[in-house]
Design an enzyme around this catalytic site. Structure first.
Site, short mmCIF file in Angstrom:
data_model
loop_
_atom_site.label_atom_id
_atom_site.label_comp_id
_atom_site.label_asym_id
_atom_site.label_seq_id
_atom_site.Cartn_x
_atom_site.Cartn_y
_atom_site.Cartn_z
N ARG A 202 0.85 -1.18 0.00
CA ARG A 202 0.00 0.00 0.00
C ARG A 202 0.89 1.24 0.00
NH1 ARG A 202 2.35 2.11 3.75
NH2 ARG A 202 0.71 3.65 3.95
N GLY A 203 0.25 2.40 -0.18
CA GLY A 203 0.99 3.63 -0.39
C GLY A 203 1.11 3.89 -1.87
N ALA A 204 0.71 5.08 -2.31
CA ALA A 204 0.59 5.34 -3.75
C ALA A 204 1.85 5.01 -4.56
CB ALA A 204 0.16 6.79 -3.98
N ARG B 45 -7.42 -0.15 -6.71
CA ARG B 45 -7.48 1.00 -5.79
C ARG B 45 -7.74 2.26 -6.62
NH1 ARG B 45 -4.75 0.50 -0.95
NH2 ARG B 45 -6.11 2.23 -0.32
N GLN C 229 -2.37 2.70 10.21
CA GLN C 229 -1.07 2.70 9.53
C GLN C 229 -0.01 3.46 10.31
OE1 GLN C 229 -4.03 3.41 8.04
NE2 GLN C 229 -4.03 2.82 5.86
N ASP D 215 -2.02 10.58 -2.12
CA ASP D 215 -2.39 9.53 -3.06
C ASP D 215 -2.78 10.08 -4.42
OD1 ASP D 215 -2.85 6.54 -1.75
OD2 ASP D 215 -2.77 8.17 -0.29
N ASN E 119 -5.46 12.35 0.50
CA ASN E 119 -4.58 11.53 1.33
C ASN E 119 -5.45 10.75 2.31
OD1 ASN E 119 -1.82 10.74 1.99
ND2 ASN E 119 -2.13 11.81 3.93
N LYS E 120 -4.83 9.96 3.13
CA LYS E 120 -5.57 9.09 4.05
C LYS E 120 -6.61 9.87 4.84
CE LYS E 120 -5.11 5.63 4.04
NZ LYS E 120 -5.90 4.75 3.14
#
EC number: 5.3.1.23
Length: 353
Positions: free
Chosen positions: A51-53, A94, A203, A244, A254-255
């Site tokens: 995960r993570g762009a 995603r 996270q 992201d 973002n998150k």
């Protein structure tokens, strides 16, 4: 690429397969998952094993090669048709992380433009995936160092706040927001990092705190609803987060919870920085209103392990991201320097491959 024992590399090509750190098992288990097929890579992205762009982009590039490797035809047209199906599969995983689509698009472009046989195309795709991997690591190191130029000049040692995990685990290595943190720590500018736990998947607690502990970076974990209080108490000198997807005007997805942190930072006159590569910028979107927001399974909210936290009959809403308006962002830190959100479009040409 030479691996350093001091850093974490979540996506590695090894012995004909992709090795992924299983981020769903951290911090209690440090294990790897071997990916041999494009379908398995799609599943790993969807379930957040990776995960993570930026890391998703690297993983997707390798996923495209794995899919190409599986196609058994020598006919160029048939090969490209099947490769497009692989692209669609990976692209369905995603919806918010633009690096996913950037990497897939780059791989498809290379496939279509490569002359020679199908085997030549496959080899070029592999080389391109490896290049994307190496480029992202170099990009993150540049982002980290560029962040040093915009951090507050005083005090000499800063306390920074971050949300979610935009570290080595979210990239090819080093990180974006945590890249800035790492560079600040290296140069003696960091006193301590405050990390939001980042509900619902935690996270910050599971990944950011773990990364800091591995490298001896002082880290204090707080719950998400403590950030504003910490700012009011004078504990935070600047906020650094990842992204992201960034729209052309600087609006940043973002998150979930990032927007709240940005509002609190603005209220307390604390600089709020976004650290991200240019590949995260979607110049086709004028602003953040059209950024697709992924909604995830509600079990992430109401269940921890085997424990149900809520009574029956409750409804749930679980967006994975929110959009922070550009006016709340002090600067966007890229591999080409730190700039005001409104100036972002000037870097558009440098994004082109």
């Amino acid at each position: 690429m030479t691996l350093s024992t001091n850093h974490v590399y979540p996506v590695i090509w090894h012995n004909g397969a992709v090795s992924l750190i299983d981020q769903t098992r951290l911090p209690n288990e440090y294990t790897f998952v071997e990916i041999h097929r494009s379908e398995d890579m799609a599943r790993a992205i969807k379930t957040m094993i990776v995960r993570g762009a930026p890391a998703i982009g690297v993983a997707a590039a390798y996923g495209m090669y794995l899919g190409a490797r599986e196609i058994e035809t020598s006919d160029r047209h048939e090969f490209l048709q099947n490769l497009d199906k692989v692209a669609q599969l990976l692209g369905s995983t995603r919806p918010t992380a633009v690096n996913l689509f950037w990497a897939i698009s780059r791989m498809m472009k290379v496939a279509k433009e490569t002359l020679g046989t199908v085997e030549d195309i496959k080899q070029t795709l592999f080389q391109t995936a490896q290049a994307i991997n190496v480029e992202d690591l170099q990009t993150c190191q540049a982002i980290g160092d560029n962040g040093l130029t915009v951090l507050p000049a005083s005090p000499e040692k800063l306390t920074l706040l971050t949300h979610c995990n935009a570290g080595a685990l979210a990239t090819a290595g080093y990180g974006t927001a945590l890249g800035v943190v790492r560079s600040a720590w290296r140069e003696g500018r960091l006193e301590r990092l405050f990390a939001d736990e980042t509900r619902p998947r935690l996270q910050g607690a599971k990944l950011t705190a773990w990364e800091c502990v591995q490298e001896g970076i002082p880290v204090t974990l707080i719950t998400d609803n403590m950030a504003a209080h910490c700012m009011k108490q004078g504990l935070i000198h600047a906020v650094v987060v990842g992204a992201d997807r960034i729209a052309a005007n600087g609006d940043t997805a973002n998150k979930i919870g990032t927007y709240s942190v940005a509002i609190a930072a603005k209220a307390h006159n604390i600089p709020f920085f976004v650290a991200a590569p240019l590949s995260t910028v979607d110049f086709e979107l004028a602003d953040g209103s059209k950024i697709p927001i992924e909604e995830r399974d509600p079990t992430e909210i109401y269940q921890v392990g085997d424990t149900i936290l809520t009574p029956e009959g409750v409804d749930f809403y679980n967006p994975a991201f929110d959009v922070t308006p550009a006016e709340l962002i002090t600067a966007i830190i890229t591999e080409n320097g730190a700039i005001a959100p409104g100036e972002l479009v000037k870097l558009q040409l440098k994004q082109l491959v």
